[in-house]
Design an enzyme around this catalytic site. Structure first.
Site, PDB file in Angstrom:
ATOM      1  N   HIS A 193       0.840  -1.207   0.000  1.00 18.95           N
ATOM      2  CA  HIS A 193       0.000   0.000   0.000  1.00 18.95           C
ATOM      3  C   HIS A 193       0.873   1.255   0.000  1.00 18.95           C
ATOM      4  O   HIS A 193       0.618   2.202  -0.758  1.00 18.95           O
ATOM      5  CB  HIS A 193      -0.900  -0.032   1.240  1.00 18.95           C
ATOM      6  CG  HIS A 193      -1.746   1.176   1.431  1.00 18.95           C
ATOM      7  ND1 HIS A 193      -3.085   1.217   1.125  1.00 18.95           N
ATOM      8  CD2 HIS A 193      -1.446   2.417   1.913  1.00 18.95           C
ATOM      9  CE1 HIS A 193      -3.572   2.413   1.398  1.00 18.95           C
ATOM     10  NE2 HIS A 193      -2.602   3.165   1.889  1.00 18.95           N
ATOM     11  N   GLU A 194       1.919   1.259   0.822  1.00 17.84           N
ATOM     12  CA  GLU A 194       2.800   2.430   0.881  1.00 17.84           C
ATOM     13  C   GLU A 194       3.621   2.577  -0.395  1.00 17.84           C
ATOM     14  O   GLU A 194       3.892   3.693  -0.838  1.00 17.84           O
ATOM     15  CB  GLU A 194       3.718   2.336   2.104  1.00 17.84           C
ATOM     16  CG  GLU A 194       2.973   2.287   3.435  1.00 17.84           C
ATOM     17  CD  GLU A 194       1.957   3.410   3.588  1.00 17.84           C
ATOM     18  OE1 GLU A 194       2.223   4.525   3.090  1.00 17.84           O
ATOM     19  OE2 GLU A 194       0.891   3.170   4.179  1.00 17.84           O
ATOM     20  N   HIS A 197       1.789   4.526  -2.953  1.00 14.24           N
ATOM     21  CA  HIS A 197       1.935   5.972  -2.803  1.00 14.24           C
ATOM     22  C   HIS A 197       3.271   6.452  -3.374  1.00 14.24           C
ATOM     23  O   HIS A 197       3.364   7.533  -3.952  1.00 14.24           O
ATOM     24  CB  HIS A 197       1.839   6.356  -1.327  1.00 14.24           C
ATOM     25  CG  HIS A 197       0.468   6.223  -0.749  1.00 14.24           C
ATOM     26  ND1 HIS A 197      -0.651   6.762  -1.339  1.00 14.24           N
ATOM     27  CD2 HIS A 197       0.018   5.604   0.377  1.00 14.24           C
ATOM     28  CE1 HIS A 197      -1.717   6.494  -0.607  1.00 14.24           C
ATOM     29  NE2 HIS A 197      -1.339   5.789   0.439  1.00 14.24           N
ATOM     30  N   GLU A 292      -6.683   6.723  -0.979  1.00 11.70           N
ATOM     31  CA  GLU A 292      -6.522   5.485  -0.215  1.00 11.70           C
ATOM     32  C   GLU A 292      -7.163   4.300  -0.926  1.00 11.70           C
ATOM     33  O   GLU A 292      -6.637   3.188  -0.879  1.00 11.70           O
ATOM     34  CB  GLU A 292      -7.117   5.644   1.185  1.00 11.70           C
ATOM     35  CG  GLU A 292      -6.340   6.598   2.081  1.00 11.70           C
ATOM     36  CD  GLU A 292      -4.869   6.237   2.179  1.00 11.70           C
ATOM     37  OE1 GLU A 292      -4.549   5.062   2.394  1.00 11.70           O
ATOM     38  OE2 GLU A 292      -4.026   7.139   2.022  1.00 11.70           O
TER      39      GLU A 292
END
Length: 679
Positions: A193-194, A197, A292
């Site tokens: 998930h990071e 980003h 998100e």
């Protein structure tokens, strides 16, 4: 969404965001203006005095009006508007620039600002080692420099964030609860998930949001500080009025008036600042919630394991501490985190993340709403290397670390900025195949530098002896001794693992001080030019390693200066020609490869000129890449597409060609994963 589309979308979002925050600042200016008009009316003053002419003793004189109440309370006072707007814009602008200057130090500075500790690369803590390995696998699989890894030791909640201005200075930070409460699959889902980003350009956007919101908030903080400084003031002027003369009474009244004026100014600043901050936070939260969902979807796509990410989200929902952090500094960067990092009375408005059940159902529509409490930390010190989570599920397989992906030009370009399970497994296999002594060397700055020197050694024994002497001359005897120690182990290294090994060296090399980094760069340059010939691997090493280290230490995003293909015809010709000559020593074959690449840029195809004579060195090639690094995303994309077609013109991508192609991508600030290459 591919890398280039994601980056372009991020730029468009940034432009829209600037307009939204401009509206918030204008609202702050309006609030300050009306407060000033009210204050002037309350005191009976007019900021825009008027005059009339009178005749006195036969002489016409200009006399100031007495500012009747109707004028004092006029809502339109240009001079007040000018000064209030100037003051608000100056404060917001300077505060935002100050915060941006702090963030410009990179992701590590952001992590340290919230009290995080950098995870020691030499750590013997098995949970920390598992975290480092998961991050390293993701970085190698995606072709990005390995981010610095930080840990919030005092935070038992489950949360994480990524910060930085680009992939070159990114940092990944997790809480102790994340490290202890999650399984390896769940941890991989959070890290994936990071990385979404990182790859989608969200980090820089997040830093911009934080800087602008801080600028607006400063007005409120100034008002709060002013009120706090007046908390011990005595509004009676001090003492008994019977014991003071008239002068003292006048002094006391004047003092009281000043205190009251300061108190009113403090309240006004507090209200004005927090009104602007309110709207700024609304914008911040709305943008964050939208991103998100995309990051969750990307993490599932990266790992092909929805249960990992949903498992982490369910544990947050069932855990008593959830994802809330104890540090008061979390609010300023709350939109950075994996899950909601703070609570407030206006959660529905200020929530930076969608509700947990909404996020889970977006991944698993059959979710029944049941959350569960994470288990206590498991003692993994007695487990095996693989079950402890140090390697991916296929890393220990007895197969060569070569995964069948990105073997065509289209596949190579499509892989940019993405992660797939095949890439992650390939990265885990590469890491597993690297000798332990070399893995240990990547964690120490001096030994990591010696490891890079060792990768540049080539030729007969007498040439290697000369290269050792160059290392001793530029980096010192200790570096030469470390190189001699690593040489036997380096001979066992799979050539396909050379660039991934360089990626592992980057975090340690970034910790070198200025003089040590200069010595390192001088030694690398001397080794590369020792024989007068720069090989594709040597160029790739220099471009990838030194650029990653330098940009990670002093981050400055490349400013787009070139928007037209016509402005970089010569540079693209130089890059494609150098690649063509590296692909084949035969001039006719090289010209054919060049033509294959040039055909991918129809707009300037007829203007691209093949350099029939290969350059004696790669200096023009290097200069052309520096020029293209300042080009727009469409130019970079088409250049890489053309370059991929050049190296694959003969139907295969050789190892040296793949390394050179990745060096070009690194020079253009584009993360390219490892390629499926022929030996």
């Amino acid at each position: 969404m591919d890398f280039f589309s994601a980056q372009a979308h991020a730029k468009r979002r940034t432009a829209r965001l600037v307009w939204l925050f401009a509206l918030a600042v204008l609202g702050t200016v309006a609030a300050a203006y009306f407060a000033a008009v009210f204050a002037l009316g309350f005191t009976g003053r007019s900021a825009a005095p008027t005059y009339h002419r009178e005749t006195r003793n036969g002489v016409s004189v200009r006399v100031r009006d007495s500012a009747p109440a109707s004028r004092a309370h006029s809502l339109w006072q240009p001079r007040v508007l000018f000064w209030t707007a100037s003051g608000v814009l100056a404060v917001v602008g300077l505060a935002s620039l100050y915060k941006w200057h702090e963030f410009s130090a990179g992701g590590s500075a952001v992590a340290e600002s919230v009290g995080a500790r950098r995870v020691d690369p030499h750590t013997t803590d098995t949970l920390e080692r598992r975290l480092l390995n998961v991050v390293e696998e993701m970085a190698i699989a995606s072709g990005t420099p390995v981010p610095a890894v930080f840990l919030l030791d005092d935070e038992p909640a489950i949360n994480a964030f990524a910060a930085g201005l680009s992939t070159a200075d990114a940092a990944v930070c997790v809480t102790r609860g994340t490290m202890e409460k999650l399984t390896r699959d769940e941890l991989q889902g959070v890290v994936g998930h990071e990385f979404s980003h990182i790859l989608n350009g969200d980090m820089r956007l997040n830093l911009r949001i934080a800087a602008i919101v801080f600028g607006i908030l400063v007005l409120g903080l100034a008002g709060r500080g002013l009120l706090w400084s007046l908390r011990f003031q005595n509004f009676s002027g001090g003492g008994d009025s019977r014991d003071r003369d008239d002068g003292d009474n006048r002094g006391g009244k004047n003092s009281n008036g000043l205190v009251i004026a300061l108190a009113v100014a403090g309240v006004a600043l507090l209200i004005i600042g927090y009104v602007g901050y309110f709207f700024g936070r609304l914008i911040q939260s709305a943008v964050s919630r939208q991103r998100e969902f995309l990051a969750d979807a990307s993490a599932v796509q990266f790992t092909r394991n929805p249960g990992g990410l949903t498992g982490a989200l369910k544990k947050i929902g069932g855990y008593a501490l959830g994802s809330s952090l104890q540090t008061p500094k979390a609010g300023a960067i709350g939109h950075f985190f994996f899950a909601q990092a703070f609570t407030s009375g206006l959660d529905s408005l200020f929530a930076t993340h969608p509700p947990l059940d909404t996020r889970i159902r977006a991944i698993d529509p059959k979710f029944d709403g049941e959350m569960f409490e994470p288990p206590q930390p498991v003692d993994i010190t007695r487990e095996s290397f693989q079950t402890a989570g140090f390697a991916g599920p296929q890393a220990a397989a007895a197969h060569p670390p070569r995964a069948p992906f990105a073997s065509t030009p289209a596949a190579a370009i499509d892989a940019i900025g993405t992660l797939t399970p095949a890439q992650i497994d390939h990265a885990a296999a590469l890491l597993h195949a690297v000798p332990a002594a070399l893995r240990d060397a990547t964690r120490d700055p001096a030994r990591a530098a010696a490891l890079c020197y060792g990768l540049l050694l080539d030729g007969p024994p007498e040439v290697r002896a000369q290269q050792h002497a160059l290392v001793a001359a530029h980096a010192g005897d200790a570096a030469a001794d470390a190189l001699a120690e690593l040489r036997p182990v380096l001979s066992l290294l799979d050539p396909a693992a050379r660039l991934p090994l360089l990626q592992l060296c980057v975090p340690a090399l970034r910790t070198l001080d200025g003089p040590a980094l200069d010595r390192f760069g001088g030694a690398v340059f001397a080794l590369i030019n020792a024989d007068g010939v720069v090989t594709p691997f040597e160029f790739a090493l220099q471009k990838i390693l030194l650029r990653s280290v330098a940009r990670g230490r002093a981050q400055a995003a490349a400013v787009v200066q070139v928007y037209s293909f016509n402005a970089v015809v010569d540079e693209i010709s130089t890059v494609l020609s150098a690649l063509a000559h590296a692909s084949s020593p035969d001039v006719a074959a090289a010209q054919h490869a060049f033509a294959r690449g040039a055909a991918q840029i129809k707009l300037i195809e007829t203007r691209l000129a093949f350099h029939s004579t290969p350059a004696a060195d790669l200096a023009p090639f290097d200069a052309a890449l520096d020029r293209l690094a300042a080009a727009s995303l469409p130019i970079k994309q088409r250049t890489l597409v053309a370059a991929a077609h050049v190296v694959a013109a003969d139907g295969q991508i050789l190892l040296a060609e793949g390394e050179l192609l990745r060096a070009i991508a690194a020079a253009l600030d584009v993360p390219m994963p490892p390629l499926a290459t022929a030996a």
